[in-house]
Enzyme design. Structure first.
Site, PDB file in Angstrom:
ATOM      1  N   GLY A  36       0.818  -1.200   0.000  1.00 40.10           N
ATOM      2  CA  GLY A  36       0.000   0.000   0.000  1.00 40.10           C
ATOM      3  C   GLY A  36       0.851   1.249   0.000  1.00 40.10           C
ATOM      4  O   GLY A  36       2.074   1.189   0.158  1.00 40.10           O
ATOM      5  N   PRO A  37       0.228   2.415  -0.167  1.00 36.96           N
ATOM      6  CA  PRO A  37       0.972   3.686  -0.191  1.00 36.96           C
ATOM      7  C   PRO A  37       1.617   3.961   1.158  1.00 36.96           C
ATOM      8  O   PRO A  37       1.260   3.349   2.173  1.00 36.96           O
ATOM      9  CB  PRO A  37      -0.119   4.725  -0.506  1.00 36.96           C
ATOM     10  CG  PRO A  37      -1.309   3.949  -0.954  1.00 36.96           C
ATOM     11  CD  PRO A  37      -1.208   2.599  -0.346  1.00 36.96           C
ATOM     12  N   PRO A  38       2.575   4.894   1.215  1.00 37.80           N
ATOM     13  CA  PRO A  38       3.202   5.235   2.496  1.00 37.80           C
ATOM     14  C   PRO A  38       2.195   5.816   3.480  1.00 37.80           C
ATOM     15  O   PRO A  38       1.276   6.544   3.100  1.00 37.80           O
ATOM     16  CB  PRO A  38       4.247   6.294   2.104  1.00 37.80           C
ATOM     17  CG  PRO A  38       4.476   6.108   0.641  1.00 37.80           C
ATOM     18  CD  PRO A  38       3.179   5.624   0.084  1.00 37.80           C
ATOM     19  N   GLY A  39       2.368   5.482   4.753  1.00 41.27           N
ATOM     20  CA  GLY A  39       1.571   6.109   5.805  1.00 41.27           C
ATOM     21  C   GLY A  39       0.192   5.540   6.032  1.00 41.27           C
ATOM     22  O   GLY A  39      -0.635   6.171   6.691  1.00 41.27           O
ATOM     23  N   GLY A  41      -0.359   2.490   7.490  1.00 42.65           N
ATOM     24  CA  GLY A  41      -0.388   1.630   8.667  1.00 42.65           C
ATOM     25  C   GLY A  41       0.110   0.219   8.477  1.00 42.65           C
ATOM     26  O   GLY A  41      -0.260  -0.674   9.239  1.00 42.65           O
ATOM     27  N   LYS A  42       0.964  -0.013   7.476  1.00 45.32           N
ATOM     28  CA  LYS A  42       1.461  -1.376   7.234  1.00 45.32           C
ATOM     29  C   LYS A  42       2.340  -1.854   8.399  1.00 45.32           C
ATOM     30  O   LYS A  42       2.166  -2.965   8.900  1.00 45.32           O
ATOM     31  CB  LYS A  42       2.244  -1.424   5.915  1.00 45.32           C
ATOM     32  CG  LYS A  42       1.432  -1.024   4.695  1.00 45.32           C
ATOM     33  CD  LYS A  42       2.204  -1.208   3.411  1.00 45.32           C
ATOM     34  CE  LYS A  42       3.387  -0.274   3.260  1.00 45.32           C
ATOM     35  NZ  LYS A  42       3.003   1.148   3.182  1.00 45.32           N
ATOM     36  N   THR A  43       3.271  -1.013   8.826  1.00 45.00           N
ATOM     37  CA  THR A  43       4.152  -1.383   9.944  1.00 45.00           C
ATOM     38  C   THR A  43       3.365  -1.509  11.237  1.00 45.00           C
ATOM     39  O   THR A  43       3.620  -2.413  12.044  1.00 45.00           O
ATOM     40  CB  THR A  43       5.274  -0.331  10.094  1.00 45.00           C
ATOM     41  OG1 THR A  43       5.968  -0.210   8.855  1.00 45.00           O
ATOM     42  CG2 THR A  43       6.249  -0.735  11.181  1.00 45.00           C
ATOM     43  N   SER A 360      -7.141   4.255 -17.191  1.00 43.18           N
ATOM     44  CA  SER A 360      -8.443   4.682 -16.664  1.00 43.18           C
ATOM     45  C   SER A 360      -9.217   5.621 -17.579  1.00 43.18           C
ATOM     46  O   SER A 360     -10.429   5.727 -17.463  1.00 43.18           O
ATOM     47  CB  SER A 360      -8.246   5.361 -15.303  1.00 43.18           C
ATOM     48  OG  SER A 360      -7.665   4.476 -14.385  1.00 43.18           O
ATOM     49  N   LYS A 403     -11.696   6.596  -6.857  1.00 38.24           N
ATOM     50  CA  LYS A 403     -12.201   7.419  -7.963  1.00 38.24           C
ATOM     51  C   LYS A 403     -13.625   7.908  -7.697  1.00 38.24           C
ATOM     52  O   LYS A 403     -13.952   9.079  -7.924  1.00 38.24           O
ATOM     53  CB  LYS A 403     -12.169   6.615  -9.264  1.00 38.24           C
ATOM     54  CG  LYS A 403     -10.777   6.285  -9.770  1.00 38.24           C
ATOM     55  CD  LYS A 403     -10.854   5.353 -10.963  1.00 38.24           C
ATOM     56  CE  LYS A 403      -9.480   4.963 -11.469  1.00 38.24           C
ATOM     57  NZ  LYS A 403      -9.540   4.002 -12.579  1.00 38.24           N
TER      58      LYS A 403
END
Length: 456
Positions: A36-39, A41-43, A360, A403
């Site tokens: 997923g994108p940074p920030g 909550g993966k960690t 898209s 979107k």
């Protein structure tokens, strides 16, 4: 939160893994990769997994790792030899079954010192890691009891053999409503405490928080949002130092502008009136969904195609595919068959300094071109997304949730989607879903029937 977040899928997957190990006493299992994108909550999810399992948590940052010996260790014949990071971390936590986070696995590089991604194959492959051999220790060590979790921002950067060993779980970006709840439940309280203020000294109304989210931060995660809230707290602390008798403060929009300066991002309202050669498209970016006004002009010329607006290769190919499709059905649309010889078609997507790419906007650019060639307007309250083929089929695209939310913010209440994206509609918050009319299409002919108006 208002919607079922992808972290629920992580919970389900972890519970399945624990149940499997409990019943079969089998320590093997697929490696989970949170993407997923940074920030987003993966960690934090990895830390929560370790806490819920009551296991030690260790992490290894892989960003910029380019030396294979950092994984396998050095042979003891070398000066300064030491074990690899995997066994070093196990030595530090003093258990052989921790939750180990391999962070940013898509940032691993290689050079003349070896290929670390190949060394990671042995670490992550459940069929091999029960006899992992560190060059320094030179004795097989059983890593099968370690629960490995990896994170990545971009799957395309992960080598295919390594990707094959992992189970991918997508962590989507937060929508505005979710960010609002995160600020109220967590960020504001944390920043008040960290800045030495009394509990509840600063209060912010929901509409002001939404104003900060939309006008001062534009991201998928909440890191910039947390920094912005921290800045507001510091400004209040600065005032309080000059006025020790200062009372608890409720931040208004005026105070936010005073503390943070002018707005960084401004959303210009869309023109919802019917226009010729202008169609609202939808696109996904790393910071969420955005609306794109695709503009097309058909000018007297020699059949040239001009594409502007910092389009990427995929988008340029979609535009050319759309024009070829229009040529194949020109008689049906009442367009002269030789329009490609005496008309120059200029396709432009505003904000020319911002790079744009992806499939898209295929049907959007095609419909805008048809509108310009036939002089028939397209309603301004309709938006669409989807890829087109030479035969006019509409193919599915990703990022539908982001979107649709972007279109909803801009006041659009009718959206054309590929039929194969029907399942993605369920991921959209219910309050948004009820206000929008979704039209599912399979062919470009259906798009034309729905969105192309007759000449005035």
């Amino acid at each position: 939160f208002p919607t079922r977040r992808s972290s629920d899928l992580v919970k389900d997957r972890i519970i399945e893994s624990i149940a499997l190990r409990k019943i079969s006493n089998n320590q093997k299992g697929s490696i989970i990769c949170l993407v997923g994108p940074p920030g987003v909550g993966k960690t934090s999810i990895a830390k929560s997994i370790a806490k819920s399992l009551n296991r030690e948590f260790v992490s290894m940052r892989l960003g910029g790792l380019h030396d294979e010996s950092e994984i396998r260790g050095h042979r003891r014949t070398y000066v300064g030899a030491m074990p690899g990071k995997i066994l070093t971390l196990l030595e530090q936590c003093k258990v052989n079954n921790p939750v180990m986070l391999l962070d940013e696995i898509d940032k691993v590089s290689n050079d003349f010192r070896g290929d670390p991604s190949s060394a990671l194959l042995e670490v992550l492959d459940p069929e091999q890691n029960n006899k992992f051999t560190d060059n320094y220790i030179n004795i097989p060590f059983d890593l099968s009891k370690v629960m490995f979790i990896t994170t990545a921002n971009d799957l395309r950067q992960i080598p295919r053999p390594l990707l094959d060993r992992m189970e991918i779980i997508d962590i989507e970006g937060y929508i505005e409503e979710e960010k609002l709840e995160i600020v109220k439940r967590y960020i504001l309280k944390k920043q008040i405490k960290e800045n030495g203020l009394a509990k509840g000294f600063i209060t912010i109304d929901d509409d002001v928080i939404k104003y900060i989210i939309s006008r001062y931060t534009r991201e998928s995660g909440v890191r910039q949002l947390e920094r912005t809230i921290a800045k507001l707290c510091r400004k209040v602390v600065k005032e309080m130092v000059g006025n020790p008798k200062m009372k608890p403060i409720n931040l208004t929009r005026e105070k936010v502008v005073e503390y943070l300066g002018t707005e960084k991002y401004k959303e210009e309202p869309l023109d919802l009136n019917p226009q010729v050669g202008v169609v609202n498209g939808l696109a996904w970016t790393a910071v969420g969904g955005v609306t794109l006004e695709v503009e097309v002009s058909a000018l007297p010329g020699k059949g040239g195609i001009v594409l502007t607006g910092m389009m990427g290769d995929v988008m340029k190919e979609s535009a050319r595919t759309g024009i070829s499709y229009i040529r194949s059905i020109a008689d049906k649309l009442g367009i002269p068959a030789d329009f490609h010889k005496d008309k120059d078609i200029h396709i432009h997507i505003p904000e020319g300094a911002t790079p744009k790419d992806g499939p898209s906007a295929g049907i959007t650019m095609t419909l805008a071109t048809i509108s310009a060639l036939t002089d028939r307007p397209v309603p301004g309250n309709i938006a669409m997304t989807g890829e087109i083929t030479l035969r006019g089929r509409v193919l599915p695209v990703g990022g539908v949730r982001e979107k649709v939310l972007a279109a909803y913010r801009m006041g659009i209440r009718k959206i054309i989607l590929p039929k194969d994206c029907k399942a993605d509609i369920d991921k959209i918050p219910e309050n948004v879903r009820q206000d929008i009319e979704f039209v599912l299409v399979e062919t470009m002919d259906q798009v034309i029937d729905i969105a192309l108006m007759e000449k005035e």
